[in-house]
Design a protein around this motif. Structure first.
Motif, mmCIF file in Angstrom:
data_model
loop_
_atom_site.group_PDB
_atom_site.id
_atom_site.type_symbol
_atom_site.label_atom_id
_atom_site.label_comp_id
_atom_site.label_asym_id
_atom_site.label_seq_id
_atom_site.Cartn_x
_atom_site.Cartn_y
_atom_site.Cartn_z
ATOM 1 N N LYS A 150 0.839 -1.193 0.000
ATOM 2 C CA LYS A 150 0.000 0.000 0.000
ATOM 3 C C LYS A 150 0.876 1.246 0.000
ATOM 4 N N PRO A 151 0.643 2.192 -0.916
ATOM 5 C CA PRO A 151 1.477 3.402 -0.973
ATOM 6 C C PRO A 151 1.442 4.143 0.373
ATOM 7 N N ILE A 152 2.590 4.663 0.760
ATOM 8 C CA ILE A 152 2.658 5.425 2.007
ATOM 9 C C ILE A 152 2.598 6.906 1.675
ATOM 10 N N LYS A 153 1.902 7.638 2.484
ATOM 11 C CA LYS A 153 1.739 9.072 2.232
ATOM 12 C C LYS A 153 3.054 9.809 2.514
ATOM 13 N N MET A 154 3.398 10.690 1.604
ATOM 14 C CA MET A 154 4.664 11.424 1.712
ATOM 15 C C MET A 154 4.668 12.341 2.921
ATOM 16 N N ASN A 155 3.501 12.840 3.323
ATOM 17 C CA ASN A 155 3.488 13.755 4.475
ATOM 18 C C ASN A 155 3.973 13.078 5.753
ATOM 19 N N LYS A 156 3.750 11.752 5.865
ATOM 20 C CA LYS A 156 4.244 11.011 7.022
ATOM 21 C C LYS A 156 5.780 10.932 7.009
ATOM 22 N N ILE A 157 6.333 10.724 5.798
ATOM 23 C CA ILE A 157 7.792 10.647 5.671
ATOM 24 C C ILE A 157 8.425 12.002 5.973
ATOM 25 N N ILE A 158 7.805 13.060 5.465
ATOM 26 C CA ILE A 158 8.325 14.415 5.721
ATOM 27 C C ILE A 158 8.257 14.725 7.213
ATOM 28 N N LEU A 159 7.194 14.311 7.864
ATOM 29 C CA LEU A 159 7.065 14.535 9.307
ATOM 30 C C LEU A 159 8.157 13.786 10.062
ATOM 31 N N PHE A 160 8.434 12.536 9.625
ATOM 32 C CA PHE A 160 9.520 11.757 10.239
ATOM 33 C C PHE A 160 10.851 12.483 10.070
ATOM 34 N N MET A 161 11.143 12.969 8.857
ATOM 35 C CA MET A 161 12.408 13.664 8.596
ATOM 36 C C MET A 161 12.519 14.929 9.444
ATOM 37 N N PHE A 162 11.420 15.635 9.571
ATOM 38 C CA PHE A 162 11.394 16.868 10.365
ATOM 39 C C PHE A 162 11.722 16.579 11.833
ATOM 40 N N LYS A 164 13.414 4.860 -2.545
ATOM 41 C CA LYS A 164 13.574 4.289 -3.880
ATOM 42 C C LYS A 164 12.655 3.091 -4.091
ATOM 43 N N ASN A 165 12.445 2.288 -3.051
ATOM 44 C CA ASN A 165 11.730 1.015 -3.208
ATOM 45 C C ASN A 165 10.250 1.063 -2.832
ATOM 46 N N ARG A 166 9.799 2.135 -2.239
ATOM 47 C CA ARG A 166 8.390 2.200 -1.829
ATOM 48 C C ARG A 166 7.574 3.085 -2.745
ATOM 49 N N ASN A 167 6.335 2.697 -2.913
ATOM 50 C CA ASN A 167 5.391 3.560 -3.624
ATOM 51 C C ASN A 167 4.985 4.705 -2.702
ATOM 52 N N ILE A 168 5.068 5.903 -3.223
ATOM 53 C CA ILE A 168 4.795 7.087 -2.425
ATOM 54 C C ILE A 168 3.565 7.795 -2.985
ATOM 55 N N GLU A 169 2.676 8.146 -2.111
ATOM 56 C CA GLU A 169 1.507 8.939 -2.494
ATOM 57 C C GLU A 169 1.711 10.358 -1.990
ATOM 58 N N HIS A 170 1.755 11.307 -2.924
ATOM 59 C CA HIS A 170 2.029 12.694 -2.539
ATOM 60 C C HIS A 170 0.976 13.620 -3.109
ATOM 61 N N ASN A 171 0.227 14.253 -2.236
ATOM 62 C CA ASN A 171 -0.773 15.240 -2.642
ATOM 63 C C ASN A 171 -0.183 16.635 -2.438
ATOM 64 N N ARG A 172 0.188 17.250 -3.540
ATOM 65 C CA ARG A 172 0.790 18.578 -3.466
ATOM 66 C C ARG A 172 -0.200 19.574 -2.900
ATOM 67 N N LEU A 173 0.275 20.515 -2.107
ATOM 68 C CA LEU A 173 -0.596 21.548 -1.553
ATOM 69 C C LEU A 173 -1.254 22.328 -2.682
ATOM 70 N N LYS A 174 -2.565 22.445 -2.606
ATOM 71 C CA LYS A 174 -3.308 23.117 -3.677
ATOM 72 C C LYS A 174 -3.414 24.613 -3.389
ATOM 73 N N ILE A 175 -2.330 25.287 -3.729
ATOM 74 C CA ILE A 175 -2.274 26.738 -3.562
ATOM 75 C C ILE A 175 -1.864 27.313 -4.910
ATOM 76 N N SER A 176 -2.431 28.439 -5.263
ATOM 77 C CA SER A 176 -2.109 29.021 -6.557
ATOM 78 C C SER A 176 -0.623 29.347 -6.637
ATOM 79 N N ARG A 177 -0.083 29.286 -7.853
ATOM 80 C CA ARG A 177 1.348 29.546 -8.042
ATOM 81 C C ARG A 177 1.718 30.938 -7.572
ATOM 82 N N LYS A 178 0.824 31.897 -7.814
ATOM 83 C CA LYS A 178 1.099 33.276 -7.404
ATOM 84 C C LYS A 178 1.227 33.367 -5.897
ATOM 85 N N ASN A 179 0.285 32.737 -5.186
ATOM 86 C CA ASN A 179 0.325 32.776 -3.716
ATOM 87 C C ASN A 179 1.547 32.051 -3.163
ATOM 88 N N ILE A 180 1.911 30.941 -3.829
ATOM 89 C CA ILE A 180 3.115 30.206 -3.406
ATOM 90 C C ILE A 180 4.343 31.102 -3.526
#
Length: 634
Positions: A15-27, A142-158
């Motif tokens: 099952k793909p793991i959500k990228m936000n969990k990995i980023i939280l771990f790294m943080f 490299k070996n895991r399927n990653i599910e990443h939902n990019r933050l939906k913010i307009s490019r201008k606001n970003i």
């Protein structure tokens, strides 16, 4: 083959793991790394520094949520790896030098292969916590399927958000930091430190810049220097016409003199030298900068101060210097320097001619067996000193020679067959134990050097000046501070570890004297000129002839914060945050605390002298000063 196919199939079916969990771990993992760094490097305010770091490191990892799914794995890995490597480098550098690296230290990367053994010696397993997760994380991503939902913010606001946050991060240290880069670290955290350091270095914020007219006025003022212009000077010309042999003894500290360990003298030959025909300065101090040993050579040769951030031998090799060697050459001396390392190390092969050294004998010029005769950084001291005499007996007389020993260099590894001191159990496998063993061997080699000088008929026609280039046991490395405090019976503070011996040996003089004046490496040039009976005050010198000065003063600016100083009565250690009122001061003899206001004048003098010396280096002013002096004389 089927097993491999099945393994790949099973991995792809996970099952793909959500990228936000990995980023939280790294943080979280990075926060723990930062906390570990602070535990090892900050004396107080650890919690404050840690809290102020959280917004910066949060910003770093929040940016990952804005990455495209296609690139998120690679970018996340690179960001996390860079953070870990920076923290690892910071921690190791601090453990070796006692302070954090500046961006200018990138200029010294070429020296790392030469001192890697020294760096390796300070490593502890816990330091690798900073980078231990990098390879497993890379394999996992490299070996895991990653599910990443990019933050939906307009490019201008970003764009607006990112630019605004970056401006706040970059400008806040510049606007609010009132002290130095160490202040930035202790109060704003490690990442702000690096931002502020880069800003100060790239903009020359801490360097004095002057208009041409102001610079001209400075040169005129410096040309009026009255130092060392006395008459009827003590010991003036006592060594006139004699060979001058200056031994720069690697890592030699003063506490070793006339001291026994386990019932045996550590430095019997140096003690013997002090006991007859010698003047011993027991309150003499190092004044090196990032160039360490090469800075000791520079300060001794020019009576100028080194920099805080660059090796003079590398960065200011094109400057004009009115050096000790050049003055002696005018008086008919031939000039030599001997060193058992590669000629390129610290750029000596390029800098020496500019200092007036005509003959450089380096590792390439000695005879040696690569497997048996090299210890630590180069040729062992026994062979080095022995072959040096062979060169000196053929030298044009009188000669001036700098002889730079090398065996007693950190980490002080010695072959078992050369060790003569038996260590106490508590000192086995410690830097302290290795250090005194290597010094004991180097002392023996020096004793043989003196005997061979006598055998070849050189000793009686020479004066031998010996001093340590810098400390060997900095308290931040391993358990040096604790062991040395126990060994000495009192706290091992900076005036102790920067205290190096200076011995002036005058064969046949019947002089036996201990001079108590406080002095430093910057004082060697005028002191040697006085002994040689040479009156030449051209240029600019910050040192004083130690035989004819009523008061001693030494400024220190590298292993302790700029503004620190030692004089005959007191020791002042500038606060790491760069704020005078937060500093420490004590009586040099009783070691009791004193009011720091008693040190303000010395502090201001230290700052003023250092800045003036830096102005000379940065603008290559020595020839301008001499030109101005010649105008006045005419």
């Amino acid at each position: 083959m089927k097993e491999i196919v099945m393994l790949n199939r099973n991995t792809s079916n996970l099952k793909p793991i959500k990228m936000n969990k990995i980023i939280l771990f790294m943080f979280i993992f990075s926060l723990l790394k930062v906390l570990l760094l602070y535990i090892f490097t900050i004396e107080k305010n650890i919690i404050i520094a840690f809290i102020t770091t959280i917004p910066t490191i949060s910003f770093i990892y929040i940016l990952l949520f804005m990455c495209k799914p296609k690139n998120i794995k690679l970018i996340a890995f690179i960001v996390h790896a860079v953070v870990g490597i920076i923290l690892f480098a910071d921690l190791v550098y601090y453990q070796y030098y006692g302070f954090l690296p500046s961006i200018t230290m990138l200029l010294f990367v070429g020296n790392v292969p030469t001192v890697w053994k020294s760096i390796f010696f300070v490593l502890r397993p816990i330091y690798f916590f900073m980078i231990i997760d990098i390879i497993p994380l890379g394999i996992y991503l490299k070996n895991r399927n990653i599910e990443h939902n990019r933050l939906k913010i307009s490019r201008k606001n970003i764009t607006i958000s990112v630019v605004s946050i970056l401006l706040i991060m970059f400008l806040s240290p510049i606007l609010f930091i009132k002290g130095n880069t160490t202040y930035a670290y202790n109060n704003y955290g490690i990442f702000t430190y690096h931002i502020y350091d880069a800003y100060t270095q790239l903009t020359n914020k801490e360097k004095e810049t002057l208009a041409d007219e102001d610079l001209k006025n400075k040169v005129e003022n410096m040309s009026n220097d009255e130092n060392n212009k006395k008459t009827n000077k003590k010991y003036h010309g006592i060594a006139k016409g004699k060979n001058i042999i200056l031994v720069q003894f690697e890592s030699l500290q003063n506490f070793l003199m006339n001291r026994e360990y386990n019932g045996k003298e550590i430095t019997p030959n140096l003690n013997k030298l002090i006991s007859k025909d010698s003047i011993y300065f027991n309150n003499f101090y190092q004044q090196v900068g990032p160039g360490n040993t090469s800075d000791a050579e520079f300060v001794m040769s020019t009576s100028l101060y080194p920099t805080n951030d660059l090796s003079v031998f590398n960065h200011y090799k094109e400057n004009y210097y009115y050096s000790l060697q050049k003055i002696l050459k005018k008086e008919g001396y031939s000039t030599y320097s001997f060193h058992g390392n590669d000629k390129e190390f610290w750029n000596r092969n390029e800098m020496y001619p500019n200092l007036g050294i005509d003959n450089f004998i380096s590792l390439e010029d000695f005879e040696y067996d690569e497997k048996e005769d090299l210890i630590n950084l180069g040729l062992n001291d026994m062979d080095f000193f022995d072959q040096t005499v062979d060169y000196l007996k053929e030298a044009k007389k009188p000669f001036y020679s700098t002889v730079i020993s090398i065996t007693s260099h950190h980490p002080y590894d010695m072959p078992e067959e050369l060790i003569e001191l038996e260590l106490k159990k508590e000192h086995e496998n410690t830097i302290f134990g290795n250090y005194i063993q290597s010094i004991n061997y180097a002392d023996k080699a020096f004793g043989n050097f003196i005997e061979k000088l006598k055998k070849e008929g050189l000793y009686e026609d020479s004066i031998i000046i010996l001093y340590g280039d810098h400390a060997g046991l900095y308290p931040t490395r391993a358990e040096n501070g604790k062991i040395m405090s126990e060994f000495l019976g009192y706290e091992y503070r900076f005036d102790e570890y920067m205290n190096i011996p200076l011995i002036v040996n005058l064969p046949g003089s019947d002089i036996k004297e201990t001079n108590e004046i406080v002095g430093g490496e910057v004082d060697l040039m005028p002191t040697i000129l006085n002994l040689a009976g040479i009156e030449d005050n051209k240029g600019k010198r910050f040192g004083r002839d130690l035989f004819n000065s009523k008061k001693g003063f030494v400024l220190n600016q590298y292993y302790v914060p700029l503004g620190s100083f030692i004089d005959d009565d007191k020791v002042f250690k500038m606060s790491k945050d760069g704020i005078f009122e937060n500093s420490m001061a004590w009586d040099r003899k009783t070691k009791e605390p004193i009011d720091i206001e008693e040190c303000r004048e010395g502090y201001e003098k230290a700052i003023s002298e250092f800045k003036e010396s830096q102005l000379i280096l940065e603008n290559d002013l020595i020839d301008n000063i001499i030109e101005e002096q010649e105008k006045k004389d005419n």
